[in-house]
Design an enzyme around this catalytic site. Structure first.
Site, PDB file in Angstrom:
ATOM      1  N   PHE A   1       0.858  -1.188   0.000  1.00 12.33           N
ATOM      2  CA  PHE A   1       0.000   0.000   0.000  1.00 12.33           C
ATOM      3  C   PHE A   1       0.891   1.233   0.000  1.00 12.33           C
ATOM      4  CE2 PHE A   1      -2.258   3.540   1.918  1.00 12.33           C
ATOM      5  CZ  PHE A   1      -3.394   3.578   1.126  1.00 12.33           C
TER       6      PHE A   1
ATOM      7  N   LYS B   1       2.969   9.523   8.601  1.00 15.43           N
ATOM      8  CA  LYS B   1       2.232   9.075   9.800  1.00 15.43           C
ATOM      9  C   LYS B   1       2.770   9.638  11.128  1.00 15.43           C
ATOM     10  CE  LYS B   1      -0.643   5.476   8.156  1.00 15.43           C
ATOM     11  NZ  LYS B   1      -0.346   4.937   6.833  1.00 15.43           N
TER      12      LYS B   1
ATOM     13  N   ASP C   1       9.255   2.494   1.516  1.00 12.66           N
ATOM     14  CA  ASP C   1       8.087   3.218   2.011  1.00 12.66           C
ATOM     15  C   ASP C   1       7.993   2.900   3.505  1.00 12.66           C
ATOM     16  OD1 ASP C   1       5.622   4.080   2.855  1.00 12.66           O
ATOM     17  OD2 ASP C   1       4.527   3.366   1.102  1.00 12.66           O
TER      18      ASP C   1
HETATM   19  C1  LIG Z   1      -0.577   5.319   5.359  1.00 14.46           C
HETATM   20  C2  LIG Z   1       0.393   4.893   4.339  1.00 14.46           C
HETATM   21  C3  LIG Z   1       0.580   5.626   3.149  1.00 14.46           C
HETATM   22  C4  LIG Z   1      -0.278   6.815   2.782  1.00 14.46           C
HETATM   23  O1  LIG Z   1      -0.127   7.870   3.661  1.00 14.46           O
HETATM   24  P1  LIG Z   1      -1.141   9.141   3.563  1.00 14.46           P
HETATM   25  O2  LIG Z   1      -0.579  10.080   4.595  1.00 14.46           O
HETATM   26  O3  LIG Z   1      -2.488   8.623   3.890  1.00 14.46           O
HETATM   27  O4  LIG Z   1      -1.047   9.655   2.201  1.00 14.46           O
HETATM   28  C5  LIG Z   1       1.559   5.208   2.275  1.00 14.46           C
HETATM   29  N1  LIG Z   1       2.320   4.140   2.542  1.00 14.46           N
HETATM   30  C6  LIG Z   1       2.172   3.411   3.666  1.00 14.46           C
HETATM   31  C7  LIG Z   1       3.064   2.252   3.915  1.00 14.46           C
HETATM   32  C8  LIG Z   1       1.199   3.758   4.594  1.00 14.46           C
HETATM   33  O5  LIG Z   1       1.037   3.022   5.697  1.00 14.46           O
END
Ligand SMILES: *Cc1c(COP(=O)(O)O)cnc(C)c1O
Length: 399
Positions: free
Chosen positions: A146, A259, A230
């Site tokens: 994701f 986050k 990520d």
């Molecule tokens: C939450 C998340 C995102 C997206 O972050 P947003 O601040 O909602 O755009 C991208 N990558 C990972 C791994 C995430 O957990």
């Protein structure tokens, strides 16, 4: 039905499956709703309130900044953004940072850097191809990954159910299973980067295997393919190390964070090491709010807390404590994740969504990820709150 919820639903788009709880205040590990019911928060927002609700050092830093200067355009300098960038680079071992406002934006920045790195270095690699196909611009991502909700980061996201309605998606993403054979098949002369989460968060708290990660890094190094980690969910101390990469003994070229980075304020960061520090130049990228001074002040408070001696070891200790207690519960089959990123798989036909609903009814806020219950508690959660929250869960599982 509650009046606040009725009014809310009249005017806010219905894009979330919300619980019928209206949160009003919070203090450390606890949130309170409109009618003064209190909840222990094992989700810390969604891994965002890394120091819990309204931590005093964080509140002081943020309020002092908001009284001085709330925002200025990125055509000017602010000391507080510079200080945050320096702290991030020192604690992570990276060279430079770009600030956006979210995880998706941090990933967008990473994708732009990866493509421009190859464009600058290799130019056209396939003269016979049309348009975009000429370039070394493909990025491999993993199934169950994701990476965000913008069109490009949805395209990067490897879960098929995200690839609906919003066509056309950004081309240039190749998805593969997290095993070496699949990865080798996905490689081509047009691959410029790989993007991965060391522990897939939304995809079900799936830890990548060390062998797979090592092999990917070896292959990519050999072929000058960049590695984007990520770490939007795994980063900023969540796993007991500043970056989850440290558990795998690797150093990605580009790291995205968001986050928990500013204790609940919206800021995202894209970190780069030596290879990519000069890829983006003036005019190549930007963001009106990126690096906002109030958010940066919150970020400084988070990093100062994480930097305190022994803080990250405590995260590891608390993660171990959670695991030990969870694995003693007869209904728990297994626990995934590292540190305070925790995925719980239940035995038999116990559904995480049902357990989550009951936890909420009984004063414990939790998250789910696919078929697992997921905890991302505040990094400074108290042992008493861990005991209380797990007590609520244990009781639900016994009934
Ligand atoms: C939450 C998340 C995102 C997206 O972050 P947003 O601040 O909602 O755009 C991208 N990558 C990972 C791994 C995430 O957990």
């Amino acid at each position: 039905m509650n009046e606040t919820i009725n009014e809310f639903n009249k005017y806010v788009m219905q894009t979330y499956g919300r619980y019928d709880i209206v949160l009003e205040t919070g203090e450390n590990d606890n949130a309170a709703s409109e009618n003064d019911k209190t909840y222990i928060d094992f989700g810390s927002g969604i891994g965002t309130n890394s120091l819990g609700y309204c931590n005093s050092a964080w509140v002081d830093a943020v309020t002092a900044q908001v009284k001085k200067l709330q925002h200025t355009s990125n055509y000017y300098y602010t000391a507080v953004q510079g200080e945050f960038a320096k702290k991030l680079c020192k604690i992570s071992g990276y060279k430079k940072v770009f600030f956006g406002n979210s995880g998706a934006e941090a990933n967008e920045c990473a994708i732009k850097i990866a493509r421009k790195y190859s464009f600058d270095k290799y130019g056209i690699v396939d003269h016979n191809a049309d348009d975009c196909g000429k370039y070394r611009a493909e990025i491999i991502t993993l199934t169950q990954s994701f990476h965000g909700r913008t069109i490009t980061t949805l395209s990067a996201t490897g879960q098929e159910d995200f690839h609906n309605y919003f066509f056309p998606f950004t081309p240039g993403f190749v998805h593969c299973e997290p095993n070496i054979r699949a990865f080798e098949n996905a490689l081509s002369k047009k691959t410029c980067a790989v993007m991965l989460e060391f522990i897939q968060g939304e995809g079900g708290v799936n830890n990548l295997s060390e062998d797979f990660v090592k092999a990917v890094f070896d292959i990519c190094r050999e072929r000058d393919i960049l590695i984007i980690a990520d770490e939007v969910q795994t980063g900023v101390g969540r796993t007991g190390k500043f970056l989850a990469a440290a558990h795998y003994g690797v150093k990605p070229d580009i790291v995205s964070l968001a986050k928990g980075i500013a204790g609940g304020l919206p800021i995202g960061a894209c970190l780069v090491g030596e290879r990519c520090e000069n890829v983006l130049g003036k005019g190549d990228h930007g963001s009106t709010f990126g690096g906002n001074p109030v958010c940066a002040a919150g970020g400084n408070a988070v990093l100062d807390t994480l930097n305190a001696p022994g803080f990250l070891d405590e995260v590891t200790k608390k993660g171990d404590y959670f695991r030990e207690k969870l694995l003693k519960m007869p209904a728990v089959e297994s626990v995934s994740g590292i540190g305070l990123m925790i995925g719980i798989k239940f035995k038999g036909d116990i559904k995480a969504a049902d357990i989550s609903k009951k936890c909420h009814e009984n004063g414990l806020l939790v998250l789910t990820a696919k078929d697992k219950l997921r905890f991302l508690p505040p990094l400074n959660i108290g042992f008493d709150e861990i005991d209380m929250g797990l007590g609520i869960l244990a009781e639900i599982l016994q009934n």
